[in-house]
Design a protein around this motif. Structure first.
Motif, PDB file in Angstrom:
ATOM      1  N   ASN A   1       0.805  -1.220   0.000  1.00  0.00           N
ATOM      2  CA  ASN A   1       0.000   0.000   0.000  1.00  0.00           C
ATOM      3  C   ASN A   1       0.842   1.275   0.000  1.00  0.00           C
ATOM      4  O   ASN A   1       0.294   2.370   0.115  1.00  0.00           O
TER       5      ASN A   1
ATOM      6  N   LEU B   1       2.166   1.503  -5.296  1.00  0.00           N
ATOM      7  CA  LEU B   1       0.886   1.765  -5.967  1.00  0.00           C
ATOM      8  C   LEU B   1       1.090   2.385  -7.347  1.00  0.00           C
ATOM      9  O   LEU B   1       0.435   1.992  -8.322  1.00  0.00           O
TER      10      LEU B   1
ATOM     11  N   ARG C   1      -5.309   0.665  -3.161  1.00  0.00           N
ATOM     12  CA  ARG C   1      -5.427  -0.792  -3.295  1.00  0.00           C
ATOM     13  C   ARG C   1      -6.666  -1.253  -2.527  1.00  0.00           C
ATOM     14  O   ARG C   1      -6.783  -1.027  -1.320  1.00  0.00           O
TER      15      ARG C   1
ATOM     16  N   VAL D   1      -5.473  -2.788  -7.613  1.00  0.00           N
ATOM     17  CA  VAL D   1      -5.135  -1.357  -7.588  1.00  0.00           C
ATOM     18  C   VAL D   1      -6.112  -0.614  -8.487  1.00  0.00           C
ATOM     19  O   VAL D   1      -6.276  -0.970  -9.670  1.00  0.00           O
TER      20      VAL D   1
END
Length: 257
Positions: A19, A24, A89, A95
């Motif tokens: 995360n 990401l 996420r 994602v």
């Protein structure tokens, strides 16, 4: 033996946080959504764009739980546009990518002064993007996004370099203009009258070229030079004496004898 066991123990490397903003933005999003809803507040010299995560992302309270830090957002501003992007996420590991694009803005902003902030608390977060107006005295109201057809063409650094040329769309060469030091262009200087060197003619050189050369002055009748008939030296001017009335004085002499 104990020392050998310690030396043979492998050092554990912590697994990367899935995360984290770096992970990401490096991942390929499973879904991309274009946001259509937002709020804004006119604060005089500035305008604040408000993005309520629970309300505008369409995920409910889960959105505030999945957005923890500001680097999950990427905000890019230009004079007439604002581009806000978000990565998060989901609980299933996917994602998701969100984008709010305001282009073109109804009025210009100062893009380098933009300030984004993540506010709120757990369970109810919002993104605030403070925009600085180019013309601070003008109020923003109604829809702040204008017609895309009215957007100005990019100039200067914002202009994109076009590679290659399309047939039939080549640009005409730029017209030369004078400068402050030289107001006239080379073409205008060439059209100015210049002496031809023949008979001190002052007609334009372009006219002389079309006429086949400078005109020739015809010789006229010669005027005889004045001659002197007197060989004596010229006397200086002397004023004539004025005529006065003569006075006669008679003297009488008496003789005594």
């Amino acid at each position: 033996a104990a020392g050998a066991a310690v030396a043979g123990t492998a050092t554990k490397v912590p697994a990367p946080n899935p995360n984290s903003p770096k992970e990401l933005w490096a991942a390929t999003p499973a879904e991309t959504r274009r946001l259509k809803e937002y709020r804004y507040v006119d604060e005089g010299p500035t305008v604040v764009i408000l993005l309520e995560l629970n309300e505008h992302l369409g995920l409910g309270p889960e959105a505030s739980e999945l957005v923890e830090v500001l680097p999950q957002f990427r905000v890019k501003c230009e004079a007439e546009s604002v581009d806000i992007q978000l990565r998060l996420r989901r609980k299933d590991g996917q994602v998701w990518h969100f984008q709010l694009l305001l282009d073109p803005l109804c009025k210009e902003i100062v893009p380098e002064d933009t300030v984004p902030k993540l506010r709120g608390k757990d369970g109810k977060r919002r993104l605030e993007v403070k925009l600085f107006k180019r013309e601070k005295q003008l109020s923003w109201y109604g829809d702040i996004v204008g017609d895309p057809r009215s957007k100005k063409a990019p100039t200067g650094k914002d202009a994109k370099t076009q590679k290659g040329k399309e047939i039939g769309n080549e640009k005409a060469p730029p017209v030369q203009k004078g400068t402050l030091m030289n107001p006239l262009t080379p073409e205008e200087l060439a059209r100015l009258p210049t002496p031809s060197g023949t008979g001190s003619d002052n007609r334009p050189s372009t006219w002389q070229a079309s006429a086949g050369g400078a005109p020739v002055r015809l010789a006229g009748p010669e005027t005889p030079a004045p001659t002197s008939t007197s060989t004596s030296a010229t006397k200086p001017f002397e004023p004539e004496p004025r005529h006065q009335k003569a006075t006669t004085t008679t003297t009488t002499t008496t003789t005594t004898t």
